[in-house]
Scaffold this motif. Structure first.
Motif, short mmCIF file in Angstrom:
data_model
loop_
_atom_site.label_atom_id
_atom_site.label_comp_id
_atom_site.label_asym_id
_atom_site.label_seq_id
_atom_site.Cartn_x
_atom_site.Cartn_y
_atom_site.Cartn_z
N HIS A 116 -6.71 6.75 -14.04
CA HIS A 116 -7.43 5.71 -13.28
C HIS A 116 -7.05 4.36 -13.90
CE1 HIS A 116 -10.42 3.48 -11.13
NE2 HIS A 116 -10.96 3.06 -12.27
N LYS A 121 0.85 -1.19 0.00
CA LYS A 121 0.00 0.00 0.00
C LYS A 121 0.88 1.24 0.00
CE LYS A 121 -3.80 2.12 2.56
NZ LYS A 121 -4.69 1.95 3.73
N TRP A 170 -8.83 10.55 -12.36
CA TRP A 170 -9.22 11.12 -11.07
C TRP A 170 -8.83 12.59 -11.11
CZ3 TRP A 170 -11.92 8.83 -7.26
CH2 TRP A 170 -11.99 7.43 -7.25
N GLU A 229 0.54 5.54 -0.01
CA GLU A 229 -0.27 6.75 0.08
C GLU A 229 0.54 7.91 -0.49
OE1 GLU A 229 -2.64 9.27 3.45
OE2 GLU A 229 -0.54 8.75 3.85
N ASN A 273 -6.12 -0.23 -7.82
CA ASN A 273 -7.03 -0.09 -6.67
C ASN A 273 -6.85 1.27 -5.99
OD1 ASN A 273 -8.24 -2.84 -6.72
ND2 ASN A 273 -6.09 -3.40 -6.45
N ILE A 274 -7.01 2.33 -6.76
CA ILE A 274 -6.84 3.69 -6.25
C ILE A 274 -8.05 4.05 -5.38
CG2 ILE A 274 -6.70 6.12 -6.91
CD1 ILE A 274 -5.33 5.14 -9.53
N LYS A 275 -7.74 4.62 -4.22
CA LYS A 275 -8.79 5.09 -3.32
C LYS A 275 -8.45 6.52 -2.90
CE LYS A 275 -9.96 0.58 -1.45
NZ LYS A 275 -8.90 -0.39 -1.60
N THR A 276 -9.49 7.34 -2.79
CA THR A 276 -9.32 8.72 -2.35
C THR A 276 -10.62 9.24 -1.76
OG1 THR A 276 -8.66 10.96 -3.01
CG2 THR A 276 -9.84 9.64 -4.66
N LYS A 277 -10.49 10.16 -0.81
CA LYS A 277 -11.67 10.79 -0.23
C LYS A 277 -11.92 12.17 -0.83
CE LYS A 277 -11.44 8.35 4.11
NZ LYS A 277 -11.18 8.39 5.53
N GLU A 307 -3.01 0.28 -4.22
CA GLU A 307 -2.76 -1.06 -3.70
C GLU A 307 -2.76 -2.04 -4.89
OE1 GLU A 307 -4.53 -1.92 0.39
OE2 GLU A 307 -5.92 -0.43 -0.45
N PHE A 356 -4.27 10.14 -2.19
CA PHE A 356 -4.85 8.91 -2.73
C PHE A 356 -3.93 7.77 -2.39
CE2 PHE A 356 -2.35 10.89 -6.07
CZ PHE A 356 -1.63 9.85 -6.64
N THR A 357 -4.48 6.56 -2.35
CA THR A 357 -3.68 5.37 -2.09
C THR A 357 -3.75 4.46 -3.31
OG1 THR A 357 -5.51 4.19 -1.04
CG2 THR A 357 -4.02 5.42 0.41
#
Length: 185
Positions: A128, A26, A146, A28, A133-137, A159, A156-157
């Motif tokens: 993207h 992972k 994104w 960040e 497995n990009i994640k962001t708030k 994984e 963003f992270t």
């Protein structure tokens, strides 16, 4: 948009180490436009070992990075435009946590990380790639990109190893196991 030149989850790419063996489960990435700074935090550092030579190579690469100042290990040439570069590794329980920070003077300097700035919209963007497995708030997914507000800090992270094939999971070793010589059961 161009391909990412520095793969933020592959620790060795920051130092231009060929045939890099050390990666993070992972990663960040945090961008602070106000301070013109980017932070990269990694966790779950591991390597894939298929042979004794893989072990030796991974240990040599770890030594070169872990003691980067003593070994006079330089950052990769693509990072030359970034005036401040810092790299630390913290031991946390049974893991090591690399932390990289870079400052930049020009928003276009972030392209080496696969981060683009669109001046007309005052926003940053990244590709993207579903496998990462990009994640962001604080980002908004539109099509293949994104988007992030150009005035605020964002993160963003990634994984990319969540869907690792079973055959690789069997030969995946946390870097701590490699360093202590422990073998998987």
């Amino acid at each position: 948009m161009e391909q990412i030149k520095i793969l933020c989850y592959a620790l060795t790419t920051f130092f231009g180490i060929e045939n890099g063996r050390i990666v993070a489960e992972k990663t960040e990435i945090v961008i602070h436009p106000e301070q013109q700074q980017i932070e990269i935090n990694q966790e779950g550092i591991f390597t894939i070992i298929q042979s004794e030579s893989d072990s030796i190579l991974a240990l040599e690469q770890w030594e070169k990075m872990y003691h980067w100042t003593e070994n006079d290990t330089k950052f990769v040439k693509e990072l030359d435009n970034l005036p401040v570069k810092n790299f630390t590794i913290t031991a946390v329980k049974t893991d090591f946590r690399p932390h990289l920070t870079f400052s930049y003077t020009n928003k276009e300097d972030l392209r080496v990380f696969g981060i683009w700035y669109q001046e007309d919209k005052d926003q940053f963007s990244i590709n993207h790639i579903p496998q990462q497995n990009i994640k962001t708030k604080n980002g908004k997914l539109e099509g293949n990109y994104w988007f992030f507000d150009g005035k605020k800090s964002f993160s963003f992270t990634v994984e990319p190893f969540l869907q690792m094939p079973e055959s690789y999971k069997k030969i995946k070793y946390p870097i701590t196991e490699l360093l202590t010589g422990r073998k998987k059961e």
